[in-house]
Scaffold this active site. Sequence first.
Site, PDB file in Angstrom:
ATOM      1  N   HIS A 129       0.814  -1.213   0.000  1.00 44.08           N
ATOM      2  CA  HIS A 129       0.000   0.000   0.000  1.00 44.08           C
ATOM      3  C   HIS A 129       0.853   1.271   0.000  1.00 44.08           C
ATOM      4  O   HIS A 129       0.402   2.320  -0.465  1.00 44.08           O
ATOM      5  CB  HIS A 129      -0.936   0.004   1.207  1.00 44.08           C
ATOM      6  CG  HIS A 129      -1.975  -1.072   1.153  1.00 44.08           C
ATOM      7  ND1 HIS A 129      -2.785  -1.379   2.214  1.00 44.08           N
ATOM      8  CD2 HIS A 129      -2.322  -1.928   0.162  1.00 44.08           C
ATOM      9  CE1 HIS A 129      -3.587  -2.376   1.889  1.00 44.08           C
ATOM     10  NE2 HIS A 129      -3.314  -2.723   0.644  1.00 44.08           N
ATOM     11  N   PHE A 375      -1.101  -8.167   4.961  1.00 44.23           N
ATOM     12  CA  PHE A 375       0.240  -7.609   4.851  1.00 44.23           C
ATOM     13  C   PHE A 375       0.292  -6.262   4.133  1.00 44.23           C
ATOM     14  O   PHE A 375       1.263  -5.952   3.441  1.00 44.23           O
ATOM     15  CB  PHE A 375       1.171  -8.610   4.147  1.00 44.23           C
ATOM     16  CG  PHE A 375       0.980 -10.024   4.616  1.00 44.23           C
ATOM     17  CD1 PHE A 375       1.024 -10.329   5.964  1.00 44.23           C
ATOM     18  CD2 PHE A 375       0.709 -11.043   3.720  1.00 44.23           C
ATOM     19  CE1 PHE A 375       0.829 -11.634   6.410  1.00 44.23           C
ATOM     20  CE2 PHE A 375       0.503 -12.345   4.153  1.00 44.23           C
ATOM     21  CZ  PHE A 375       0.561 -12.638   5.499  1.00 44.23           C
ATOM     22  N   CYS A 376      -0.744  -5.447   4.303  1.00 41.73           N
ATOM     23  CA  CYS A 376      -0.811  -4.142   3.637  1.00 41.73           C
ATOM     24  C   CYS A 376      -0.584  -4.280   2.136  1.00 41.73           C
ATOM     25  O   CYS A 376       0.030  -3.418   1.499  1.00 41.73           O
ATOM     26  CB  CYS A 376       0.182  -3.161   4.245  1.00 41.73           C
ATOM     27  SG  CYS A 376      -0.202  -2.729   5.954  1.00 41.73           S
ATOM     28  N   ALA A 377      -1.096  -5.372   1.591  1.00 37.93           N
ATOM     29  CA  ALA A 377      -1.061  -5.629   0.154  1.00 37.93           C
ATOM     30  C   ALA A 377      -2.344  -6.372  -0.206  1.00 37.93           C
ATOM     31  O   ALA A 377      -2.322  -7.458  -0.768  1.00 37.93           O
ATOM     32  CB  ALA A 377       0.168  -6.438  -0.226  1.00 37.93           C
TER      33      ALA A 377
END
Length: 458
Positions: A129, A375-377
Amino acid sequence: MSVFTAAADQSLCAPLPVLGKDVTVPLVTGGEVTYAALDYAASAPALQRVWDDVAAYAPYYGSVHRGAGYLSQLSTDLFENSRATVAEFLGCRAGDQVIFTRSTTDSLNLLAAVVPADCQVFVYETEHHASLLPWRDARVTYLNAPRTPAQAVETLERALADREPYGPALVCVTGASNVTGELWPVKELAAAAHAHGARIVLDAAQLAPHHPVDIAELDVDWVAFSGHKLYAPFGSGVLAGRADWLQEAEPYLAGGGASRKVARRTDGGVDVEWHSTAARHEAGSPNVIGVYSIASACKALTEAGFDNLVAREQYLVDAVRTGLAEIPEVKVLSLFGDDAPRVGVISFVVEGWNSSHFAAALSAEYGIGVRDGLFCAHPLVRTLLGSDPQEVGECGAPEAEPGERSLNAIRVSFGAGTPDEHIERFVRAVKELVSEGAQWKYRTEDGRCVPDRGAAQL
């Protein structure tokens, strides 16, 4: 049988000394164990060398660029020498600037703030992100997840060839995925970008701690990374690369340090002349200790020899992948396939397990720290799990109860400070949890799966 062999182990360099290597943690089943920190992709433990360097400097701490006193001048020299060290570590070209920031996220937001107003940005949906989200004032084209490195290049070339109208363009790409650990074809992507008149920024947050990053050799325009993933403390980062867009834009932060001259006008206003150096985007009192710690980490990794570090890490990657491959219930997530080169970042799901439940059991029953979530993805993990893009799932906050399916995965990550024993314990723990189940009951609390302290052992 262990996935390690003594002969292989003796041929490799030893783990680099890191803080916390002897910390013990309690187990819910009783007793204590040395903590196995296997969440390097989030934050790597600080190198002992870095901590020692910072401790030696601490008594001489002073404000930089603003004082005539000895400590201030010493701190200024240390700060600027650190800039030179980072530039050398990254293979910066003549004319490149090294700007110190708070993190990779801050670095990419800084770059997003200085791109020309009519710039078109190209970014893969596979990005973290920090790379996916900063481009709010630009025209953004999101590229679908490629399934091979060659497809990544082809996808970018088609998108760049089709862009209308022609104007400034920027490609943002990771060097190593924070989900799969797979290496991206950065040099080939840079060549494609430049062939179509675009620039490219490399998110090296997961690459720089594991592999050498050379701006000139890769031919990228900018590199961004964080200190806390490079074995330094939190709160510092780097944006390094071409100076022109940085010099032409308004300062990222307006204030002292960014301004060269400030004068009142006769009409009551203020005229400002901004610096054209890196100081233009470093307003305020900088994080001198954070900057010095990054430079110290750069020196430590260089002196250890990246060839040695890469070889040992590949040994650990192979050990984890071999161990997980022996468990039919485990599915390792990958974009580019089993043969793709990767760093020490591996994500997986376990059939019949909620990922948060599994990660909680690894921690509570084995003293192993991994990460679960998206995982901020989020777009990438959803793609890898074959789920609907609109399906509910939050990074680090699964809504499913223990045992229920969740739109999340488990990530194990490691690096230069990871001892063999931590990897052995992890592989053994996964096998035991899959074959025997958890020894304790768990419940969801504030969106996290935690041991039920009021329950009896199973």
